[in-house]
Design an enzyme around this catalytic site. Structure first.
Site, PDB file in Angstrom:
ATOM      1  N   CYS A   1     116.352 -47.765   0.492  1.00 37.04           N
ATOM      2  CA  CYS A   1     117.204 -48.187  -0.613  1.00 37.04           C
ATOM      3  C   CYS A   1     116.250 -48.575  -1.745  1.00 37.04           C
ATOM      4  O   CYS A   1     115.261 -49.287  -1.515  1.00 37.04           O
ATOM      5  CB  CYS A   1     118.044 -49.379  -0.186  1.00 37.04           C
ATOM      6  SG  CYS A   1     118.841 -50.223  -1.563  1.00 37.04           S
TER       7      CYS A   1
ATOM      8  N   GLU B   1     119.608 -58.215  -6.556  1.00 42.54           N
ATOM      9  CA  GLU B   1     120.381 -58.251  -7.810  1.00 42.54           C
ATOM     10  C   GLU B   1     120.460 -59.683  -8.353  1.00 42.54           C
ATOM     11  O   GLU B   1     120.623 -59.896  -9.539  1.00 42.54           O
ATOM     12  CB  GLU B   1     121.799 -57.698  -7.584  1.00 42.54           C
ATOM     13  CG  GLU B   1     121.845 -56.212  -7.225  1.00 42.54           C
ATOM     14  CD  GLU B   1     121.970 -55.281  -8.440  1.00 42.54           C
ATOM     15  OE1 GLU B   1     122.442 -55.722  -9.488  1.00 42.54           O
ATOM     16  OE2 GLU B   1     121.584 -54.100  -8.314  1.00 42.54           O
TER      17      GLU B   1
ATOM     18  N   CYS C   1     119.102 -43.418  -6.005  1.00 42.90           N
ATOM     19  CA  CYS C   1     119.942 -44.259  -5.156  1.00 42.90           C
ATOM     20  C   CYS C   1     119.853 -43.691  -3.749  1.00 42.90           C
ATOM     21  O   CYS C   1     120.229 -42.531  -3.523  1.00 42.90           O
ATOM     22  CB  CYS C   1     121.383 -44.228  -5.661  1.00 42.90           C
ATOM     23  SG  CYS C   1     122.512 -45.151  -4.598  1.00 42.90           S
TER      24      CYS C   1
ATOM     25  N   ASP D   1     121.295 -44.908 -10.593  1.00 41.35           N
ATOM     26  CA  ASP D   1     121.446 -45.690  -9.369  1.00 41.35           C
ATOM     27  C   ASP D   1     122.712 -46.530  -9.534  1.00 41.35           C
ATOM     28  O   ASP D   1     123.278 -46.610 -10.626  1.00 41.35           O
ATOM     29  CB  ASP D   1     120.215 -46.595  -9.169  1.00 41.35           C
ATOM     30  CG  ASP D   1     120.341 -47.472  -7.920  1.00 41.35           C
ATOM     31  OD1 ASP D   1     120.892 -46.997  -6.913  1.00 41.35           O
ATOM     32  OD2 ASP D   1     119.899 -48.638  -7.959  1.00 41.35           O
ATOM     33  N   SER D   2     123.090 -47.185  -8.464  1.00 45.11           N
ATOM     34  CA  SER D   2     124.251 -48.069  -8.543  1.00 45.11           C
ATOM     35  C   SER D   2     123.945 -49.333  -9.346  1.00 45.11           C
ATOM     36  O   SER D   2     124.852 -50.010  -9.799  1.00 45.11           O
ATOM     37  CB  SER D   2     124.678 -48.460  -7.133  1.00 45.11           C
ATOM     38  OG  SER D   2     123.578 -49.031  -6.450  1.00 45.11           O
TER      39      SER D   2
ATOM     40  N   HIS E   1     116.374 -50.581  -4.071  1.00 48.56           N
ATOM     41  CA  HIS E   1     116.240 -52.001  -4.409  1.00 48.56           C
ATOM     42  C   HIS E   1     115.120 -52.675  -3.604  1.00 48.56           C
ATOM     43  O   HIS E   1     114.552 -53.675  -4.031  1.00 48.56           O
ATOM     44  CB  HIS E   1     117.534 -52.755  -4.077  1.00 48.56           C
ATOM     45  CG  HIS E   1     118.626 -52.621  -5.080  1.00 48.56           C
ATOM     46  ND1 HIS E   1     119.289 -51.443  -5.297  1.00 48.56           N
ATOM     47  CD2 HIS E   1     119.189 -53.526  -5.913  1.00 48.56           C
ATOM     48  CE1 HIS E   1     120.224 -51.636  -6.223  1.00 48.56           C
ATOM     49  NE2 HIS E   1     120.181 -52.894  -6.606  1.00 48.56           N
TER      50      HIS E   1
HETATM   51  N1  DGL Z   1     119.689 -48.715  -4.852  1.00 45.06           N
HETATM   52  C1  DGL Z   1     120.835 -48.351  -4.072  1.00 45.06           C
HETATM   53  C2  DGL Z   1     120.377 -47.532  -2.849  1.00 45.06           C
HETATM   54  O1  DGL Z   1     119.277 -47.095  -2.854  1.00 45.06           O
HETATM   55  C3  DGL Z   1     121.547 -49.593  -3.864  1.00 45.06           C
HETATM   56  C4  DGL Z   1     122.484 -49.652  -2.795  1.00 45.06           C
HETATM   57  C5  DGL Z   1     123.891 -49.932  -3.104  1.00 45.06           C
HETATM   58  O2  DGL Z   1     124.373 -49.705  -4.180  1.00 45.06           O
HETATM   59  O3  DGL Z   1     124.529 -50.375  -2.150  1.00 45.06           O
HETATM   60  O4  DGL Z   1     121.059 -47.277  -1.930  1.00 45.06           O
END
Ligand code: DGL
Length: 275
Positions: A189, A155, A76, A13-14, A191
């Site tokens: 998302c 975050e 992600c 993931d990011s 998160h």
């Molecule tokens: N967890 C990522 C997603 O599902 C985070 C979003 C991001 O990096 O902007 O899109």
């Protein structure tokens, strides 16, 4: 144990969000080895262009390849939505994004065929959720809403139910979902499940929340089972977490996602960012 089934599940993931998938993977399949990459140095992905997101995702996969991965999970939402049609994986490995598992779960859950999708700007702009939902329920009403402030809130740890600032922002974002009377809301998302207490409170108990990360984990279990690739290890598998920025900062967040009782290691790494 055959060589393929002893491989690890590779997840990326990011940032920390994909740990919502890891948590569910570990709960469902504690014997599996899991390697996770959170690209914390470059989070968020959701505000970046398609080309940049694709480039980052390919580099993340390249990093995971070193760990004898038997299945990849793109934990992600942004990468899953933006790259749905791109053949990014070598044909030999199994993989899943979070989009399809979440969509299947939402379509099974909805009664009034009104499904909401909250996600990053890039995900909502891609239109991929709407397309995938309508492939299953052609007359579904899909309501998308980008919630760009949710990722930085998560975050930075603003996740508790009584956090006033998060609640105010969530109320504003979710107004349209209430107005459109969705009965199912995809947290598109990975998160966002960290905010599910607040989201559930605002949406009310009749709205079903779908965690895209957790659905991807269930989907991965089904795929591994089907392909006879589940580990037959008796003991718990390892959980190696990598991040591209400070391991200390990442570790603070990891515990919020995984809880205190999970064993894992955290290391900072460099990923190959050559063009
Ligand atoms: N967890 C990522 C997603 O599902 C985070 C979003 C991001 O990096 O902007 O899109």
């Amino acid at each position: 144990m055959n060589d393929s089934s002893s491989g690890a599940i590779g997840v990326f993931d990011s940032g920390v969000g994909g740990l919502t998938a890891v948590k569910e993977l570990h709960r469902l399949m504690p014997n599996e080895n899991i390697v996770y990459l959170g690209d914390t140095a470059r989070v968020p992905y959701g505000t970046k262009s398609k080309e940049t997101i694709r480039k980052y995702a390919l580099q993340d996969i390249e990093f995971l390849k070193k760990y004898n991965v038997k299945m990849y999970i793109v934990a992600c939402g942004t990468v899953s939505a933006v790259m749905t049609t791109s053949p990014v994986f070598d044909g030999e490995k199994l993989y899943t994004g979070v989009l399809l598992p979440a969509v299947q779960a939402a379509c099974a859950a909805t009664k009034n065929k009104r499904i909401g999708v909250i996600a990053t700007s890039a995900t909502v702009k891609s239109g991929s959720y709407g397309k995938a939902i309508r492939a299953i329920i052609p007359d579904a009403k899909v309501v998308g809403k980008a919630c760009p402030m949710f990722v930085p809130l998560v975050e930075n740890g603003y996740t508790s139910k009584d956090c006033t600032v998060t609640r105010l922002i969530a109320e504003e974002y979710l107004e349209v979902m209430k107005k459109e009377q969705v009965d199912t809301l995809i947290l598109g998302c990975t998160h966002y499940p960290l905010l599910s207490d607040i989201i559930a409170d605002i949406m009310g108990e009749n709205v079903k929340l779908i965690s895209s990360g957790a659905e991807a984990a269930k989907y991965a279990q089904a795929v591994l089972t089907e392909n006879n690739l589940l580990s037959d290890r008796k003991e718990n598998g390892w959980l190696k977490l990598f991040c591209t920025d400070s391991a200390e900062m990442f570790s603070e967040n990891v515990e919020t996602f995984l809880g205190k009782s999970t064993n894992y290691t955290v290391e900072s790494c460099m990923i190959d960012s050559a063009e």
